[in-house]
Design an enzyme around this catalytic site. Structure first.
Site, PDB file in Angstrom:
ATOM      1  CG  ASN A   1      -1.495   1.173   1.658  1.00  0.00           C
ATOM      2  OD1 ASN A   1      -1.643   1.875   0.590  1.00  0.00           O
ATOM      3  ND2 ASN A   1      -2.834   0.995   2.700  1.00  0.00           N
ATOM      4  CD1 TRP A   2       3.509   0.875  -2.970  1.00  0.00           C
ATOM      5  CD2 TRP A   2       3.586   2.667  -4.787  1.00  0.00           C
ATOM      6  NE1 TRP A   2       4.581   0.815  -3.761  1.00  0.00           N
ATOM      7  CE2 TRP A   2       4.056   1.152  -4.938  1.00  0.00           C
ATOM      8  CE3 TRP A   2       2.976   3.437  -5.553  1.00  0.00           C
ATOM      9  CZ2 TRP A   2       4.627   1.412  -6.650  1.00  0.00           C
ATOM     10  CZ3 TRP A   2       4.024   3.536  -6.935  1.00  0.00           C
ATOM     11  CH2 TRP A   2       4.421   2.686  -7.720  1.00  0.00           C
ATOM     12  CE  LYS A   3      -0.220   2.974   4.495  1.00  0.00           C
ATOM     13  NZ  LYS A   3       0.357   3.391   5.895  1.00  0.00           N
TER      14      LYS A   3
ATOM     15  CG  HIS B   1      -5.390   1.509   5.492  1.00  0.00           C
ATOM     16  ND1 HIS B   1      -4.907   2.495   6.633  1.00  0.00           N
ATOM     17  CD2 HIS B   1      -4.127   1.079   5.450  1.00  0.00           C
ATOM     18  CE1 HIS B   1      -3.396   2.335   6.610  1.00  0.00           C
ATOM     19  NE2 HIS B   1      -3.246   1.231   5.901  1.00  0.00           N
TER      20      HIS B   1
ATOM     21  CD  GLU C   1      -2.277   5.473   6.620  1.00  0.00           C
ATOM     22  OE1 GLU C   1      -2.084   5.686   5.633  1.00  0.00           O
ATOM     23  OE2 GLU C   1      -0.948   4.995   7.536  1.00  0.00           O
TER      24      GLU C   1
ATOM     25  CD  GLU D   1      -2.776  -1.949   7.844  1.00  0.00           C
ATOM     26  OE1 GLU D   1      -1.962  -2.540   7.092  1.00  0.00           O
ATOM     27  OE2 GLU D   1      -3.378  -1.125   7.665  1.00  0.00           O
TER      28      GLU D   1
ATOM     29  N   GLY E   1       3.616   2.306  10.598  1.00  0.00           N
ATOM     30  CA  GLY E   1       4.675   3.356  10.244  1.00  0.00           C
ATOM     31  C   GLY E   1       5.074   3.822  11.118  1.00  0.00           C
TER      32      GLY E   1
ATOM     33  CB  SER F   1       6.287  -2.190  12.250  1.00  0.00           C
ATOM     34  OG  SER F   1       5.479  -1.012  11.797  1.00  0.00           O
TER      35      SER F   1
ATOM     36  N   GLY G   1       2.711  -1.092   3.937  1.00  0.00           N
ATOM     37  CA  GLY G   1       3.506   0.162   3.675  1.00  0.00           C
ATOM     38  C   GLY G   1       4.502   0.935   2.918  1.00  0.00           C
ATOM     39  N   GLY G   2       4.968   1.252   3.994  1.00  0.00           N
ATOM     40  CA  GLY G   2       6.861   1.828   4.294  1.00  0.00           C
ATOM     41  C   GLY G   2       7.639   1.228   3.034  1.00  0.00           C
TER      42      GLY G   2
HETATM   43  P1  13P Z   1       3.895   0.018   7.464  1.00  0.00           P
HETATM   44  O1  13P Z   1       4.147  -1.534   6.874  1.00  0.00           O
HETATM   45  O2  13P Z   1       4.569   1.016   6.760  1.00  0.00           O
HETATM   46  O3  13P Z   1       3.098   0.038   9.398  1.00  0.00           O
HETATM   47  O4  13P Z   1       2.206   0.135   6.829  1.00  0.00           O
HETATM   48  C1  13P Z   1       0.937  -0.490   6.869  1.00  0.00           C
HETATM   49  C2  13P Z   1       0.158  -0.110   5.878  1.00  0.00           C
HETATM   50  O5  13P Z   1      -0.805   0.601   7.388  1.00  0.00           O
HETATM   51  C3  13P Z   1      -0.198  -0.315   5.394  1.00  0.00           C
HETATM   52  O6  13P Z   1      -1.600  -0.485   4.738  1.00  0.00           O
END
Ligand code: 13P
Length: 252
Positions: free
Chosen positions: A9-11, A99, A101, A173, A179, A216, A237-238
């Site tokens: 997920n690149w956000k 999600h 967020e 999550e 993050g 993470s 994510g990251g």
């Molecule tokens: P991270 O891998 O950066 O913690 O993000 C997880 C995430 O929110 C994937 O949707």
């Protein structure tokens, strides 16, 4: 045996150059794992989906596409929204709904998450529905209660709409792990994944339900997480922004 699902997920990150780098990395590294072993999904910002889809097709890449979000509505006067049917037209196979967020920064409700999921199903796009507890709930020993409260509306809709057996995934999550560089331990994640499966099993069959972990995840901790019996993959994510790391994650 559930097929593993690795989704990036690149956000609000990346650009067209990164899309091209991903195609190049997967072509060059020739992942040992193949489509029969794992579904490898990239969820870039929506504006890149159409061109990315063309590139994936022309390069016969292992990658598949997912959308980070989808509208609660099907069509109409909803400026800025993207309908599930529009995603399926672009050969987008997966869509994230709920999600953390979106739930927190955009105040998305459980009902909206359910509507998004149902729109994805109706358009034959596989939903990845996210749940996750804040740190306060975990520290108070109420993580399972919180997750159950997020799952019940989802599972109720699955049963009521006759969606038993349709492909989908739940992404666990924990918000405190997203993050932060502080992943849940494999044992913490396994325990919650088993709980998630048991809650949904009250409503529908869960043998084929993929429960994936996010928070993470890196190539360093993925192997131990993935070794757990109820962890069917990861939402990343990251680390999904680095083509090499993402290839490594696809190969775990
Ligand atoms: P991270 O891998 O950066 O913690 O993000 C997880 C995430 O929110 C994937 O949707």
């Amino acid at each position: 045996m559930r097929k593993r699902l690795i989704a990036g997920n690149w956000k609000l990150n990346g650009d067209w150059s990164l899309c091209q780098q991903f195609i190049a990395a997967f072509a060059a590294e020739k992942p040992a794992k193949q489509q029969a072993d794992v579904d490898v999904i990239v969820c870039p910002p929506a504006v890149y989906l159409a061109r990315f889809a063309e590139l994936i097709q022309s390069e016969s890449s292992l990658l598949q596409l997912g959308a980070q979000d989808v509208s609660t509505e099907k069509q109409g006067a909803y400026t800025g929204e993207i309908a599930a049917t529009m995603l399926s037209e672009l050969a987008v196979g997966y869509g994230i709904a709920g999600h953390s967020e979106r739930r927190h920064r955009f105040a998305e409700t459980d009902q909206q998450v359910v509507n998004k999921m149902l729109n994805l199903f109706a358009a034959n796009v596989t939903p990845i529905v996210c749940v996750g507890e804040p740190i306060e709930q975990r520290e108070a020993g109420k993580a399972e209660d919180f997750i159950e409260s997020q799952l019940i509306p989802v599972a109720t809709a699955l049963a009521e709409q006759g969606l038993n057996g349709r492909p989908m995934a739940i992404a666990y999550e924990p918000i405190w792990a997203v993050g932060t560089g502080k992943s849940a331990t494999p044992e913490q994640a396994q325990s919650m994944h088993a709980y998630i499966r048991s809650v949904i099993a009250r409503f529908i069959d869960t043998d084929e339900l993929r429960v994936i972990y996010g928070g993470s995840v890196t190539p360093d901790n993925a192997t131990a997480l993935m070794a757990m019996p109820d962890i069917d993959g990861a939402l990343i994510g990251g680390a999904s922004l680095d083509p090499k790391q993402f290839v490594a994650l696809a190969n775990v």
